[in-house]
Scaffold this motif. Structure first.
Motif, mmCIF file in Angstrom:
data_model
loop_
_atom_site.group_PDB
_atom_site.id
_atom_site.type_symbol
_atom_site.label_atom_id
_atom_site.label_comp_id
_atom_site.label_asym_id
_atom_site.label_seq_id
_atom_site.Cartn_x
_atom_site.Cartn_y
_atom_site.Cartn_z
ATOM 1 N N LEU A 50 10.921 -5.481 -15.086
ATOM 2 C CA LEU A 50 10.786 -6.422 -13.973
ATOM 3 C C LEU A 50 9.447 -6.254 -13.274
ATOM 4 O O LEU A 50 8.792 -7.236 -12.903
ATOM 5 N N LYS A 51 9.012 -5.014 -13.084
ATOM 6 C CA LYS A 51 7.721 -4.771 -12.452
ATOM 7 C C LYS A 51 6.571 -5.275 -13.321
ATOM 8 O O LYS A 51 5.578 -5.815 -12.812
ATOM 9 N N GLU A 52 6.715 -5.097 -14.628
ATOM 10 C CA GLU A 52 5.665 -5.564 -15.536
ATOM 11 C C GLU A 52 5.512 -7.082 -15.447
ATOM 12 O O GLU A 52 4.401 -7.603 -15.364
ATOM 13 N N GLU A 53 6.645 -7.787 -15.461
ATOM 14 C CA GLU A 53 6.554 -9.243 -15.353
ATOM 15 C C GLU A 53 6.054 -9.655 -13.971
ATOM 16 O O GLU A 53 5.225 -10.556 -13.832
ATOM 17 N N GLY A 54 6.561 -8.972 -12.941
ATOM 18 C CA GLY A 54 6.130 -9.295 -11.585
ATOM 19 C C GLY A 54 4.635 -9.140 -11.407
ATOM 20 O O GLY A 54 3.965 -9.994 -10.807
ATOM 21 N N ALA A 55 4.089 -8.050 -11.941
ATOM 22 C CA ALA A 55 2.647 -7.837 -11.850
ATOM 23 C C ALA A 55 1.885 -8.939 -12.571
ATOM 24 O O ALA A 55 0.843 -9.404 -12.095
ATOM 25 N N GLY A 56 2.410 -9.366 -13.714
ATOM 26 C CA GLY A 56 1.746 -10.434 -14.464
ATOM 27 C C GLY A 56 1.649 -11.726 -13.682
ATOM 28 O O GLY A 56 0.600 -12.380 -13.657
ATOM 29 N N TRP A 57 2.742 -12.101 -13.003
ATOM 30 C CA TRP A 57 2.719 -13.339 -12.223
ATOM 31 C C TRP A 57 1.786 -13.232 -11.016
ATOM 32 O O TRP A 57 1.053 -14.174 -10.691
ATOM 33 N N ILE A 58 1.806 -12.088 -10.344
ATOM 34 C CA ILE A 58 0.957 -11.912 -9.164
ATOM 35 C C ILE A 58 -0.520 -11.935 -9.543
ATOM 36 O O ILE A 58 -1.345 -12.587 -8.895
ATOM 37 N N GLY A 75 -6.768 -17.956 -7.712
ATOM 38 C CA GLY A 75 -7.442 -18.117 -6.429
ATOM 39 C C GLY A 75 -6.596 -17.934 -5.193
ATOM 40 O O GLY A 75 -7.099 -18.115 -4.085
ATOM 41 N N LEU A 76 -5.320 -17.551 -5.314
ATOM 42 C CA LEU A 76 -4.473 -17.382 -4.138
ATOM 43 C C LEU A 76 -4.839 -16.085 -3.420
ATOM 44 O O LEU A 76 -4.732 -14.998 -3.980
ATOM 45 N N ALA A 77 -5.257 -16.199 -2.171
ATOM 46 C CA ALA A 77 -5.770 -15.043 -1.436
ATOM 47 C C ALA A 77 -4.729 -13.931 -1.301
ATOM 48 O O ALA A 77 -5.028 -12.759 -1.516
ATOM 49 N N ARG A 78 -3.506 -14.290 -0.912
ATOM 50 C CA ARG A 78 -2.481 -13.268 -0.736
ATOM 51 C C ARG A 78 -2.202 -12.527 -2.039
ATOM 52 O O ARG A 78 -1.953 -11.323 -2.033
ATOM 53 N N ALA A 79 -2.246 -13.255 -3.153
ATOM 54 C CA ALA A 79 -2.038 -12.623 -4.453
ATOM 55 C C ALA A 79 -3.206 -11.703 -4.801
ATOM 56 O O ALA A 79 -3.013 -10.634 -5.395
ATOM 57 N N GLN A 80 -4.415 -12.101 -4.428
ATOM 58 C CA GLN A 80 -5.581 -11.252 -4.694
ATOM 59 C C GLN A 80 -5.463 -9.925 -3.970
ATOM 60 O O GLN A 80 -5.748 -8.861 -4.537
ATOM 61 N N ALA A 81 -5.029 -9.968 -2.707
ATOM 62 C CA ALA A 81 -4.872 -8.733 -1.940
ATOM 63 C C ALA A 81 -3.817 -7.830 -2.569
ATOM 64 O O ALA A 81 -3.991 -6.611 -2.666
ATOM 65 N N ARG A 82 -2.704 -8.416 -2.998
ATOM 66 C CA ARG A 82 -1.643 -7.624 -3.618
ATOM 67 C C ARG A 82 -2.091 -7.083 -4.980
ATOM 68 O O ARG A 82 -1.763 -5.954 -5.349
ATOM 69 N N ALA A 83 -2.852 -7.884 -5.723
ATOM 70 C CA ALA A 83 -3.321 -7.477 -7.042
ATOM 71 C C ALA A 83 -4.235 -6.261 -6.969
ATOM 72 O O ALA A 83 -4.252 -5.434 -7.893
ATOM 73 N N VAL A 84 -5.002 -6.139 -5.888
ATOM 74 C CA VAL A 84 -5.879 -4.971 -5.731
ATOM 75 C C VAL A 84 -5.065 -3.689 -5.836
ATOM 76 O O VAL A 84 -5.413 -2.760 -6.584
ATOM 77 N N VAL A 85 -3.955 -3.620 -5.124
ATOM 78 C CA VAL A 85 -3.128 -2.410 -5.110
ATOM 79 C C VAL A 85 -2.433 -2.210 -6.455
ATOM 80 O O VAL A 85 -2.358 -1.085 -6.967
ATOM 81 N N LEU A 86 -1.924 -3.296 -7.042
ATOM 82 C CA LEU A 86 -1.245 -3.175 -8.332
ATOM 83 C C LEU A 86 -2.185 -2.620 -9.390
ATOM 84 O O LEU A 86 -1.819 -1.720 -10.163
ATOM 85 N N LEU A 87 -3.400 -3.145 -9.431
ATOM 86 C CA LEU A 87 -4.371 -2.721 -10.432
ATOM 87 C C LEU A 87 -4.933 -1.329 -10.137
ATOM 88 O O LEU A 87 -5.208 -0.548 -11.048
#
Length: 216
Positions: free
Chosen positions: A121-129, A136-148
């Motif tokens: 579930l986390k793997e798929e969730g990270a893929g969508w985010i 270009g979604l700003a909120r997703a970019q901020a969350r992606a920083v931490v995931l990556l």
């Protein structure tokens, strides 16, 4: 910020994408968008739906308020109900960055309560985010920083994390809607994880990024 990065981000966004992304940053359900990046497709168990499973209740994936309805369910902690709606919306061509982002958040939400399927579930969730972030979604970019940066649901990639941080910093919609800077501890950890050449590579990737509408 150098001139090429400013041109790619500000000019491209304001001239082409700002109207489309404005509703998405506020959580609206309208507008179109590409997935960008890599999206997950967890289907080993149908508890949370599959990429092609329609919800049992009457639901029109093209309805104007479909995305808003799904986000409202997520905000109320009802991700088990929101996930099938979001999957149907995305599968039937009503996909927007906010729908992808909400699906990713919901998958992480249910992962916290399901130890058996948590990793998938986390793997798929990270893929969508991350897909929404690349769109270009700003909120997703901020969350992606931490995931990556921390390797949550995806292999750690500090260079790509820094790219996302740069895109978030220069995203005009972030200022329009008062989204905050990245947390100081995230910036410090990110800087500590990068070498000089890696920072240069992250900047190169950020400079090369263009909004999806400009890629067509």
């Amino acid at each position: 910020m150098n001139k090429s990065f400013a041109g790619a981000i500000v000019t491209g966004w304001i001239a082409v994408c700002l109207p489309m992304h404005a509703a998405a940053q506020m959580g609206g359900g309208g507008g179109g968008g590409g997935t960008g990046g890599t999206t997950g497709s967890y289907s080993g168990d149908t508890t949370y739906g599959s990429p092609h499973q329609m919800p049992e209740k009457d639901f029109r994936p093209f309805s104007f308020d479909a995305g808003s309805k799904a986000e409202d369910l997520r905000l109320k902690g009802k991700c088990d109900e929101a996930i099938p709606l979001l999957r149907a919306l995305i599968d039937n061509g009503g996909s927007t960055e906010i729908s992808q982002f909400n699906l990713g958040l919901c998958l992480f939400d249910v992962a916290a309560k399901d130890a058996v399927h948590a990793a998938d579930l986390k793997e798929e969730g990270a893929g969508w985010i991350i897909g929404a972030a690349n769109a270009g979604l700003a909120r997703a970019q901020a969350r992606a920083v931490v995931l990556l940066l921390d390797g949550i649901g995806i292999a750690p990639d500090p260079v790509e994390a820094k790219k996302m941080a740069l895109l978030y910093k220069g995203n005009p919609t972030r200022y329009n809607f008062g989204l905050p800077d990245l947390a100081d501890d995230v910036n410090m950890r990110l800087d500590a994880a990068l070498t000089g050449p890696q920072r240069a590579e992250a900047r190169k990737r950020a400079n090369a990024w263009t909004p999806p509408a400009m890629q067509e």
